[in-house]
Design a protein around this motif. Structure first.
Motif, PDB file in Angstrom:
ATOM      1  N   GLN A 188       0.986  12.061  -0.647  1.00  0.00           N
ATOM      2  CA  GLN A 188       1.268  12.313   0.785  1.00  0.00           C
ATOM      3  C   GLN A 188       0.228  12.178   1.523  1.00  0.00           C
ATOM      4  O   GLN A 188       0.187  11.852   2.902  1.00  0.00           O
ATOM      5  N   ALA A 189      -1.017  12.942   1.100  1.00  0.00           N
ATOM      6  CA  ALA A 189      -1.938  13.073   1.999  1.00  0.00           C
ATOM      7  C   ALA A 189      -2.593  11.595   2.348  1.00  0.00           C
ATOM      8  O   ALA A 189      -3.087  11.423   3.500  1.00  0.00           O
ATOM      9  N   ALA A 190      -2.625  10.736   1.514  1.00  0.00           N
ATOM     10  CA  ALA A 190      -3.116   9.504   1.657  1.00  0.00           C
ATOM     11  C   ALA A 190      -2.139   8.864   2.830  1.00  0.00           C
ATOM     12  O   ALA A 190      -2.567   7.951   3.591  1.00  0.00           O
ATOM     13  N   LEU A 191      -0.848   9.003   2.703  1.00  0.00           N
ATOM     14  CA  LEU A 191       0.092   8.235   3.683  1.00  0.00           C
ATOM     15  C   LEU A 191      -0.001   8.922   4.931  1.00  0.00           C
ATOM     16  O   LEU A 191      -0.179   8.096   6.048  1.00  0.00           O
ATOM     17  N   ASP A 192      -0.468  10.332   5.002  1.00  0.00           N
ATOM     18  CA  ASP A 192      -0.648  11.141   6.200  1.00  0.00           C
ATOM     19  C   ASP A 192      -1.788  10.359   6.920  1.00  0.00           C
ATOM     20  O   ASP A 192      -2.010  10.089   8.187  1.00  0.00           O
ATOM     21  N   GLU A 193      -2.896  10.236   6.109  1.00  0.00           N
ATOM     22  CA  GLU A 193      -4.264   9.494   6.616  1.00  0.00           C
ATOM     23  C   GLU A 193      -3.843   8.201   7.093  1.00  0.00           C
ATOM     24  O   GLU A 193      -4.421   7.961   8.234  1.00  0.00           O
ATOM     25  N   LEU A 194      -3.234   7.441   6.510  1.00  0.00           N
ATOM     26  CA  LEU A 194      -2.922   5.952   6.978  1.00  0.00           C
ATOM     27  C   LEU A 194      -2.058   6.152   8.389  1.00  0.00           C
ATOM     28  O   LEU A 194      -2.508   5.262   9.279  1.00  0.00           O
ATOM     29  N   ARG A 195      -1.279   6.935   8.554  1.00  0.00           N
ATOM     30  CA  ARG A 195      -0.523   7.014   9.820  1.00  0.00           C
ATOM     31  C   ARG A 195      -1.335   7.705  10.680  1.00  0.00           C
ATOM     32  O   ARG A 195      -1.574   7.099  11.838  1.00  0.00           O
ATOM     33  N   ILE A 223       0.931  -1.026  -0.174  1.00  0.00           N
ATOM     34  CA  ILE A 223      -0.001   0.164   0.053  1.00  0.00           C
ATOM     35  C   ILE A 223       0.754   1.219   0.025  1.00  0.00           C
ATOM     36  O   ILE A 223       0.443   2.153  -0.771  1.00  0.00           O
ATOM     37  N   VAL A 224       1.829   1.342   1.036  1.00  0.00           N
ATOM     38  CA  VAL A 224       2.969   2.464   1.165  1.00  0.00           C
ATOM     39  C   VAL A 224       3.553   2.548  -0.154  1.00  0.00           C
ATOM     40  O   VAL A 224       3.641   3.771  -1.010  1.00  0.00           O
ATOM     41  N   GLU A 225       4.035   1.410  -0.766  1.00  0.00           N
ATOM     42  CA  GLU A 225       4.598   1.566  -2.351  1.00  0.00           C
ATOM     43  C   GLU A 225       3.835   2.284  -3.297  1.00  0.00           C
ATOM     44  O   GLU A 225       4.152   3.036  -4.106  1.00  0.00           O
ATOM     45  N   GLY A 226       2.457   1.776  -3.131  1.00  0.00           N
ATOM     46  CA  GLY A 226       1.548   2.112  -4.041  1.00  0.00           C
ATOM     47  C   GLY A 226       1.517   3.902  -4.020  1.00  0.00           C
ATOM     48  O   GLY A 226       1.629   4.504  -5.065  1.00  0.00           O
ATOM     49  N   TYR A 227       1.178   4.409  -2.866  1.00  0.00           N
ATOM     50  CA  TYR A 227       0.814   5.781  -2.545  1.00  0.00           C
ATOM     51  C   TYR A 227       2.236   6.664  -2.892  1.00  0.00           C
ATOM     52  O   TYR A 227       2.450   7.735  -3.190  1.00  0.00           O
ATOM     53  N   ALA A 257       8.632   5.662   6.581  1.00  0.00           N
ATOM     54  CA  ALA A 257       9.707   5.695   5.673  1.00  0.00           C
ATOM     55  C   ALA A 257       9.286   5.804   4.391  1.00  0.00           C
ATOM     56  O   ALA A 257       9.876   6.576   3.412  1.00  0.00           O
ATOM     57  N   GLY A 258       8.041   5.583   3.977  1.00  0.00           N
ATOM     58  CA  GLY A 258       7.326   6.049   2.579  1.00  0.00           C
ATOM     59  C   GLY A 258       7.280   7.441   2.566  1.00  0.00           C
ATOM     60  O   GLY A 258       7.669   7.952   1.392  1.00  0.00           O
ATOM     61  N   LEU A 259       6.858   7.946   3.597  1.00  0.00           N
ATOM     62  CA  LEU A 259       6.690   9.426   3.632  1.00  0.00           C
ATOM     63  C   LEU A 259       8.029  10.305   3.232  1.00  0.00           C
ATOM     64  O   LEU A 259       8.356  11.155   2.769  1.00  0.00           O
ATOM     65  N   ALA A 260       9.031   9.673   3.972  1.00  0.00           N
ATOM     66  CA  ALA A 260      10.489  10.167   3.861  1.00  0.00           C
ATOM     67  C   ALA A 260      11.226   9.987   2.404  1.00  0.00           C
ATOM     68  O   ALA A 260      12.137  11.078   1.998  1.00  0.00           O
TER      69      ALA A 260
END
Length: 67
Positions: free
Chosen positions: A19-26, A9-13, A60-63
């Motif tokens: 970034q918004a989707a990753l922030d929401e997951l977190r 999932i993170v790789e896809g985002y 790590a994905g966000l970074a």
């Protein structure tokens, strides 16, 4: 070893630079931890550890995203 669901999932985002989707997951996972911490009568430690590992993968994905 096969990649876990959160890694995929993170790789896809990350590939979408979403970034918004990753922030929401977190945020969702942090809320889950807070909710589990509030539970009484059951041992949620292993679940909390797994969610914390998910957060590490998400961060790590966000970074990897451009700033």
């Amino acid at each position: 070893m096969a990649a876990g669901a959160i890694e995929l999932i993170v790789e896809g985002y990350v590939s979408l630079k979403d970034q918004a989707a990753l922030d929401e997951l977190r945020t969702q996972r942090r809320k889950l931890i807070a909710d589990l911490d509030a539970c009484t009568g059951i041992d949620c430690r292993s679940t909390i550890r797994q969610i914390e590992e998910d957060i590490v993968v998400i961060e790590a994905g966000l970074a990897r995203l451009p700033t």
